[in-house]
Design an enzyme around this catalytic site. Structure first.
Site, short mmCIF file in Angstrom:
data_model
loop_
_atom_site.label_atom_id
_atom_site.label_comp_id
_atom_site.label_asym_id
_atom_site.label_seq_id
_atom_site.Cartn_x
_atom_site.Cartn_y
_atom_site.Cartn_z
N ASN A 14 0.78 -1.04 0.39
CA ASN A 14 0.21 0.16 0.03
C ASN A 14 0.39 1.38 0.06
O ASN A 14 0.61 2.24 -0.58
CB ASN A 14 -0.97 -0.06 1.03
CG ASN A 14 -1.92 -1.11 0.95
OD1 ASN A 14 -3.09 -0.50 0.32
ND2 ASN A 14 -2.31 -2.15 1.84
N HIS A 109 -7.80 -0.67 5.99
CA HIS A 109 -8.05 -2.02 6.64
C HIS A 109 -8.58 -2.67 5.45
O HIS A 109 -9.72 -3.16 5.25
CB HIS A 109 -8.89 -1.59 7.94
CG HIS A 109 -9.80 -3.21 8.84
ND1 HIS A 109 -8.21 -3.09 10.00
CD2 HIS A 109 -10.66 -3.91 8.68
CE1 HIS A 109 -9.40 -4.88 10.20
NE2 HIS A 109 -10.53 -4.50 9.59
C1 GRF Z 1 -3.36 -4.74 4.32
O1 GRF Z 1 -3.83 -6.00 4.18
C2 GRF Z 1 -3.76 -3.70 5.19
O2 GRF Z 1 -5.18 -3.61 4.58
C3 GRF Z 1 -3.39 -4.15 6.52
O3 GRF Z 1 -1.67 -4.94 6.72
C4 GRF Z 1 -2.04 -5.22 5.36
C5 GRF Z 1 -0.44 -4.26 4.76
O4 GRF Z 1 0.01 -4.41 3.48
N1 GRF Z 1 -3.88 -2.83 7.78
P1 GRF Z 1 1.16 -4.07 2.77
O5 GRF Z 1 2.38 -3.86 4.05
O6 GRF Z 1 0.98 -2.58 2.18
O7 GRF Z 1 1.10 -4.39 1.56
#
Ligand code: GRF
Length: 206
Positions: A14, A109
């Site tokens: 993300n 989330h």
């Molecule tokens: C994602 O599923 C987000 O929704 C949650 O933790 C995960 C993080 O994934 N809060 P990344 O590190 O962004 O790949």
């Protein structure tokens, strides 16, 4: 141009989506710093390679959570971020950070809040037998995934799903949802009215 601080504890997909969207102009902002509470988080290497300033320190290096968060606030001060984007930051944000940034901290989330807050949201969804799940971008308050909801995207849940397959499906919608939400926030299109996030009226609109 708005300034974003990004917090990530792990993989950083993300975080990467947000950095890329800033670079391509989809989000009118500059990613000024990436912070991790895990000095070996893959997100740090990704951000460094993308030319973003990085800082990392672990809570265990401090006497208590307040001291850790005060250090985070001090680290952020020279960057003067408009928003803190939590991108897989696996900690509850406490009073020292909220005191400075409440209303400007955003989280993603992997469930349709207010269902399934906290850890293992995808497993909670499977165990509950829901037929749809998805992701939620929301403002962060003192509670657990309880702040005003900014944007949500739905995905189907299939009988054959396990936690991994559902997490993968949700992740594919997390990235564009987070980008769209931050793009709207950075264009000052949204505001909070009685705990609800609504589109700001353009001047002259009824
Ligand atoms: C994602 O599923 C987000 O929704 C949650 O933790 C995960 C993080 O994934 N809060 P990344 O590190 O962004 O790949």
């Amino acid at each position: 141009m708005k300034k974003l601080a990004i917090f990530a504890s792990g993989r950083g997909s993300n975080a990467r989506a947000l950095i890329d969207a800033c670079r391509s102009g989809l989000i009118e902002a500059r990613p000024v710093v990436l912070f991790s509470d895990h000095p070996d988080a893959p997100a740090l290497a990704m951000a460094r390679a993308a030319g973003v300033d990085c800082h990392a320190f672990a809570p265990r290096e401090f006497a208590d959570k307040a001291a850790y968060e005060n250090a985070v606030v001090e680290m952020l001060r020279p960057y003067a971020p408009d928003y803190i984007c939590l991108a897989g930051y696996m900690r509850i944000v406490g009073a020292p950070i909220l005191a400075v940034y409440e209303g400007r901290i955003v989280n993603i989330h992997p469930a349709l809040l207010p269902s399934f807050p906290g850890l293992h949201a995808q497993r909670q969804a499977i165990d509950a037998g829901v037929k749809v799940s998805g992701c939620t971008v929301h403002f962060v308050d003192a509670g657990m995934d309880s702040g005003p909801i900014i944007m949500q995207t739905v995905v189907p849940v299939f009988a054959s799903d396990d936690e991994t397959s559902l997490a993968e499906r949700i992740l594919t919608v997390e990235h564009p949802t987070y980008v769209e939400a931050m793009a709207a926030l950075c264009r000052d299109e949204l505001c909070i009215v009685k705990r609800k996030v609504v589109r700001r009226m353009a001047s002259g609109e009824e």
